[in-house]
Structure formats: C-alpha cells, structure tokens
Design a protein around this motif. Structure first.
Motif, PDB file in Angstrom:
ATOM      1  N   GLU A  17       0.689  -1.139  -0.181  1.00 34.02           N
ATOM      2  CA  GLU A  17      -0.025  -0.099   0.042  1.00 34.02           C
ATOM      3  C   GLU A  17       0.649   1.249  -0.011  1.00 34.02           C
ATOM      4  OE1 GLU A  17      -2.996  -0.016   3.012  1.00 34.02           O
ATOM      5  OE2 GLU A  17      -3.462  -2.275   2.621  1.00 34.02           O
ATOM      6  N   ALA A  18       0.079   2.282  -0.154  1.00 36.46           N
ATOM      7  CA  ALA A  18       0.888   3.598  -0.285  1.00 36.46           C
ATOM      8  C   ALA A  18       1.755   3.873   0.896  1.00 36.46           C
ATOM      9  CB  ALA A  18       0.159   4.711  -0.808  1.00 36.46           C
ATOM     10  N   SER A  19       0.898   3.729   2.154  1.00 42.22           N
ATOM     11  CA  SER A  19       1.418   4.008   3.514  1.00 42.22           C
ATOM     12  C   SER A  19       2.704   3.048   3.784  1.00 42.22           C
ATOM     13  CB  SER A  19       0.368   3.774   4.415  1.00 42.22           C
ATOM     14  OG  SER A  19      -0.002   2.261   4.504  1.00 42.22           O
ATOM     15  N   ASP A  20       2.568   1.743   3.162  1.00 42.88           N
ATOM     16  CA  ASP A  20       3.689   1.022   3.477  1.00 42.88           C
ATOM     17  C   ASP A  20       5.123   1.585   2.744  1.00 42.88           C
ATOM     18  OD1 ASP A  20       2.241  -0.887   5.045  1.00 42.88           O
ATOM     19  OD2 ASP A  20       1.740  -2.146   2.957  1.00 42.88           O
ATOM     20  N   ILE A  21       4.959   2.220   1.375  1.00 41.37           N
ATOM     21  CA  ILE A  21       5.872   2.606   0.560  1.00 41.37           C
ATOM     22  C   ILE A  21       6.532   3.921   1.316  1.00 41.37           C
ATOM     23  CG2 ILE A  21       6.473   3.985  -1.461  1.00 41.37           C
ATOM     24  CD1 ILE A  21       4.439   1.845  -2.735  1.00 41.37           C
ATOM     25  N   LYS A  22       5.423   4.756   1.834  1.00 45.89           N
ATOM     26  CA  LYS A  22       5.962   5.936   2.611  1.00 45.89           C
ATOM     27  C   LYS A  22       6.976   5.595   3.723  1.00 45.89           C
ATOM     28  CE  LYS A  22       3.988   9.908   5.090  1.00 45.89           C
ATOM     29  NZ  LYS A  22       3.189  10.766   5.594  1.00 45.89           N
ATOM     30  N   ARG A  23       6.449   4.603   4.579  1.00 47.29           N
ATOM     31  CA  ARG A  23       7.080   4.096   5.744  1.00 47.29           C
ATOM     32  C   ARG A  23       8.327   3.636   5.503  1.00 47.29           C
ATOM     33  NH1 ARG A  23       9.051   5.275  10.466  1.00 47.29           N
ATOM     34  NH2 ARG A  23       9.026   3.264  11.567  1.00 47.29           N
ATOM     35  N   LYS A  31      10.115   4.484   2.755  1.00 48.60           N
ATOM     36  CA  LYS A  31      11.096   5.655   2.289  1.00 48.60           C
ATOM     37  C   LYS A  31      11.622   6.381   3.639  1.00 48.60           C
ATOM     38  CE  LYS A  31       9.174   6.327  -2.427  1.00 48.60           C
ATOM     39  NZ  LYS A  31       8.704   7.168  -3.314  1.00 48.60           N
TER      40      LYS A  31
END
Length: 42
Positions: free
Chosen positions: A2-8, A10
C-alpha cells in the motif's frame, strides 16, 4: 503493497542514511582521538 507501506519504507531509508552518516562521523572522530592519544602517550 500500500501507499502507506511505501511511505514508511522511504522514511526508514532516510533515517537509515542519517544514522549511517552519524556513525561515520563518530567513527572518524574516534579514530582521530585514538591517534592523538597515541601521539601523547596516553
């Protein structure tokens, strides 16, 4: 993933890079101090 996983991921990569730089700085300082102490005979 998910987008939140990718943000985390990074955020963790950025933190890891900062910690690596801090470690490198401290290691250089430690090495310099050891050389200084060796020259002074401590």
């Amino acid at each position: 993933m998910e987008a939140s996983d990718i943000k985390r991921i990074k955020e963790l990569e950025e933190e890891n890079a900062k910690l690596k730089k801090l470690f490198a700085d401290v290691s250089l300082e430690n090495h310099a101090m050891k050389e200084l102490f060796a020259k002074k005979g401590w």
